[in-house]
Design a protein around this motif. Structure first.
Motif, PDB file in Angstrom:
ATOM      1  N   ASP A 171      46.126  25.863  44.571  1.00  0.00           N
ATOM      2  CA  ASP A 171      44.719  25.838  44.181  1.00  0.00           C
ATOM      3  C   ASP A 171      44.557  24.803  43.056  1.00  0.00           C
ATOM      4  O   ASP A 171      44.538  25.117  41.869  1.00  0.00           O
ATOM      5  CB  ASP A 171      44.338  27.235  43.704  1.00  0.00           C
ATOM      6  N   ILE A 211      42.009  25.044  40.057  1.00  0.00           N
ATOM      7  CA  ILE A 211      42.336  26.040  39.026  1.00  0.00           C
ATOM      8  C   ILE A 211      43.506  25.549  38.177  1.00  0.00           C
ATOM      9  O   ILE A 211      43.513  25.707  36.946  1.00  0.00           O
ATOM     10  CB  ILE A 211      42.690  27.403  39.677  1.00  0.00           C
ATOM     11  N   CYS A 217      36.029  37.872  48.658  1.00  0.00           N
ATOM     12  CA  CYS A 217      37.442  37.979  48.271  1.00  0.00           C
ATOM     13  C   CYS A 217      38.226  36.909  49.025  1.00  0.00           C
ATOM     14  O   CYS A 217      39.003  37.228  49.935  1.00  0.00           O
ATOM     15  CB  CYS A 217      37.996  39.351  48.613  1.00  0.00           C
ATOM     16  N   SER A 253      40.240  32.793  48.583  1.00  0.00           N
ATOM     17  CA  SER A 253      40.905  32.001  47.550  1.00  0.00           C
ATOM     18  C   SER A 253      39.881  31.123  46.834  1.00  0.00           C
ATOM     19  O   SER A 253      38.857  30.732  47.412  1.00  0.00           O
ATOM     20  CB  SER A 253      42.008  31.156  48.165  1.00  0.00           C
ATOM     21  N   ASP A 254      40.179  30.823  45.570  1.00  0.00           N
ATOM     22  CA  ASP A 254      39.227  30.084  44.720  1.00  0.00           C
ATOM     23  C   ASP A 254      38.717  28.810  45.393  1.00  0.00           C
ATOM     24  O   ASP A 254      37.556  28.446  45.265  1.00  0.00           O
ATOM     25  CB  ASP A 254      39.889  29.733  43.372  1.00  0.00           C
ATOM     26  N   VAL A 274      35.692  29.732  47.798  1.00  0.00           N
ATOM     27  CA  VAL A 274      34.553  30.574  47.394  1.00  0.00           C
ATOM     28  C   VAL A 274      33.228  29.852  47.619  1.00  0.00           C
ATOM     29  O   VAL A 274      32.291  30.418  48.201  1.00  0.00           O
ATOM     30  CB  VAL A 274      34.694  31.012  45.910  1.00  0.00           C
ATOM     31  N   HIS A 299      31.795  37.225  43.428  1.00  0.00           N
ATOM     32  CA  HIS A 299      33.139  36.776  43.809  1.00  0.00           C
ATOM     33  C   HIS A 299      34.169  37.502  42.950  1.00  0.00           C
ATOM     34  O   HIS A 299      33.826  38.133  41.949  1.00  0.00           O
ATOM     35  CB  HIS A 299      33.264  35.248  43.723  1.00  0.00           C
ATOM     36  N   SER A 311      37.011  36.002  41.698  1.00  0.00           N
ATOM     37  CA  SER A 311      37.908  35.017  41.079  1.00  0.00           C
ATOM     38  C   SER A 311      37.965  35.185  39.565  1.00  0.00           C
ATOM     39  O   SER A 311      36.959  35.443  38.910  1.00  0.00           O
ATOM     40  CB  SER A 311      37.398  33.611  41.415  1.00  0.00           C
ATOM     41  N   SER A 345      30.114  38.121  39.063  1.00  0.00           N
ATOM     42  CA  SER A 345      31.575  38.072  39.153  1.00  0.00           C
ATOM     43  C   SER A 345      32.099  39.497  39.035  1.00  0.00           C
ATOM     44  O   SER A 345      31.604  40.291  38.229  1.00  0.00           O
ATOM     45  CB  SER A 345      32.117  37.182  38.033  1.00  0.00           C
ATOM     46  N   TYR A 383      35.793  40.897  38.863  1.00  0.00           N
ATOM     47  CA  TYR A 383      37.188  40.427  38.816  1.00  0.00           C
ATOM     48  C   TYR A 383      38.165  41.570  38.525  1.00  0.00           C
ATOM     49  O   TYR A 383      38.200  42.103  37.425  1.00  0.00           O
ATOM     50  CB  TYR A 383      37.305  39.352  37.729  1.00  0.00           C
ATOM     51  N   HIS A 439      42.400  35.248  33.090  1.00  0.00           N
ATOM     52  CA  HIS A 439      43.146  34.804  34.269  1.00  0.00           C
ATOM     53  C   HIS A 439      44.379  33.994  33.867  1.00  0.00           C
ATOM     54  O   HIS A 439      45.479  34.178  34.391  1.00  0.00           O
ATOM     55  CB  HIS A 439      42.236  33.981  35.191  1.00  0.00           C
TER      56      HIS A 439
END
Lengths: 249, 249
Positions: free
Chosen positions: A217, A220, B62, B64-65, B68, B84, B86, B102, B104, B158
Motif C-alpha cells: 500500500d 500509506i 472494509c 484495502s486502503d 477505498v 471506512h 482504514s 471513519s 476504525y 495506525h
C-alpha cells in the motif's frame, strides 16, 4: 551437592529464586554489587559475599557476557563444575582447571517481573556424561523443557531470541514513543499486541503478516514516512523493505 | 437500521462476524470476490452479492486502503452513512454525496484466527453528532472500548500499530527463518515471546529492554553480525543502533 551462584543481576536473581522455589540447596550468592546481593540474600534467605567465595561443587556464573571470562578466573578450585548462562559464549571461555559447562535458560529476565520457571527451555552442554546428567537433574527440577545443545546451535538460539524478544521489545518502546508524542495512551495497543502474539501460536508468522507493506500500500507507506524521522524512520524503511522482500513484492 | 458490509477480506469477515455475534442486523456483504463472499455468506447466514448493492442506511467499507476511494463511488445513494475502516485515510477519501465517517477497529485480523471482539478499541469520526451517536451505539455492542478520534490522531494510532504489530510479526517471521535454518523448533521460543509481551503490561517497554545491545556487549554484537546476512543483517544493525541511541550508549 553445594551450589554457588555468581552475579547479582537479573539472571542471577531469577536463577537463585528458581533454586529456592524448588528447594535446590544454594550455599551462597557471590558478586561485586553488595547492595544487590544483599537484596537477593534477604529475599531468598541465602548467604552472600563480595569477598570470600565459598567452596562448592557447582558454580553458576550469571554475569554479562563481557565479564564471564574474567569472573571465571576467581574460581581456583579444581574438582568442581563451573557453568555459565550465556547464550552465545562457548564453555571454553571459562578459564580455570575445573570442568566446564553451559547452562542457558532461554528467557527474558527482569527483577521486577515474576516468572513461571516451569516452561523455560534450558540448554545444557558439558564435558562429560556425568556432568550432563547432573545439570539435567537440576534443570529438570526447575523446568519441564531441558535439552542438550552444542555451542554452535546455542549461538543461533540466542540470535533467534534477540529477534523474537529484544528487538520486539524495542519495537514496543518505539511504538510507545510515537503514541506518547500524540498523547495516545499506550494501553490502547495492548489488545492488538496480545493478539499479534496469540496468533503465532496457531499460524506461521509468515502467514500471519498484515499491514501496509505486505499489501504493498504505497500511499500509506509514503504517508507514514512523512510522520517519522531519525531512528524510527530507519526502522520503518528497513522493516518494510524486509517484509516486501520476504513476500517478493 | 440496515447495514451493508463491503469487502471480503480479513476485516470484512471479522466485522461481519462481530455484527452477527451481537445480533446487529446485516443485510448484505458485497464485493468482487464471489468465492470469499460465498464463504462469509454461508458461515454467517447473510446474503451476498458481487453485482447488486442493497439499499441501506449504513455502508461499512472494509477494503484495502488502496481501493477505498474507488469502492466508495459505487454507492450512489445520498441519504445514508458511509464509513471506512482504514487507520490512515481521512473520511473525505470517500467520494459520494452521502454522509461520511471513519470506523476504525484497532486489531490485526486473520480469517483463520478467532477473536474476542469485546476489547478491540474502535475509533470513530463522523460529520455530525447524530451519526457519531449511531456509530458509537453499534461499536459499543461489539466492544467496551469505543472512542472518538480525529483523522490526525488516527494516523498516529495506525502508525503505532504498524510498529507494535506488523513489524513485531515480521520479527517473528525473521526469527523463525533463523531457527528453521538450524533446525531448531520455533516453539522453543514461545515462552520467551509470551513473557516479552506479558512484561510490558506491567513495566514500561523502555525499562524492560534486555539483550546484548542495551548491555553494549560489543563482542556478541560482532559475533551475531557474522551469523547474519542480507535483510536480517540490516534489521540487526538498524535495531541495535536504535536501541543504543535510546539508551545513549
Amino acid at each position: 551437592m553445594q551450589t554457588v551462584i555468581i552475579g547479582s543481576g537479573n539472571v542471577a536473581y531469577h536463577m537463585a529464586k528458581a533454586f529456592n522455589l524448588k528447594n535446590i540447596p544454594l550455599m551462597q550468592v557471590f558478586g561485586r554489587n553488595s547492595e544487590e546481593l544483599k537484596k537477593i540474600s534477604e529475599e531468598l534467605n541465602v548467604p552472600y559475599s563480595t569477598e570470600h567465595l565459598q567452596d562448592a561443587d557447582l558454580y553458576i556464573i550469571c554475569v554479562s557476557d563481557n565479564s564471564v571470562e574474567n569472573v571465571s578466573q576467581i574460581i581456583t578450585k579444581k574438582d568442581c563444575l563451573v557453568a555459565h548462562t550465556s547464550g552465545s559464549l562457548p564453555k571454553e571461555i571459562l578459564k580455570g582447571e575445573y570442568r566446564k559447562a553451559s547452562f542457558y535458560p532461554l528467557q527474558t529476565f527482569s527483577k521486577s517481573k515474576e516468572l513461571d520457571y516451569g516452561k523455560i527451555p534450558f540448554f545444557i552442554e558439558t564435558e562429560n556424561e556425568q556432568d550432563q546428567q547432573f545439570l539435567f537433574e537440576i534443570a529438570s527440577k526447575i523446568s519441564e523443557n531441558v535439552m542438550e545443545s552444542s555451542h554452535e546451535k546455542r549461538k543461533y538460539i540466542h540470535l533467534t531470541a534477540v529477534f523474537a524478544c529484544n528487538f520486539v521489545n524495542h519495537l514496543f518502546a518505539k511504538a510507545k514513543e510515537i503514541s506518547d508524542s500524540q498523547e495516545i495512551p499506550f494501553n490502547y495497543f495492548l489488545p492488538l499486541i496480545d493478539e499479534t502474539v496469540k496468533k503465532i501460536h496457531d499460524i506461521e508468522p509468515k502467514a500471519a503478516q498484515t499491514g501496509p507493506a505486505v499489501r504493498n500500500d504505497v500511499k500509506i507507506l509514503e504517508l507514514h514516512e512523512q510522520l517519522l524521522k531519525d531512528e524510527s524512520l530507519k526502522i520503518y524503511k528497513t522493516m518494510n523493505h524486509s517484509i516486501q522482500k520476504m513476500y517478493e513484492l
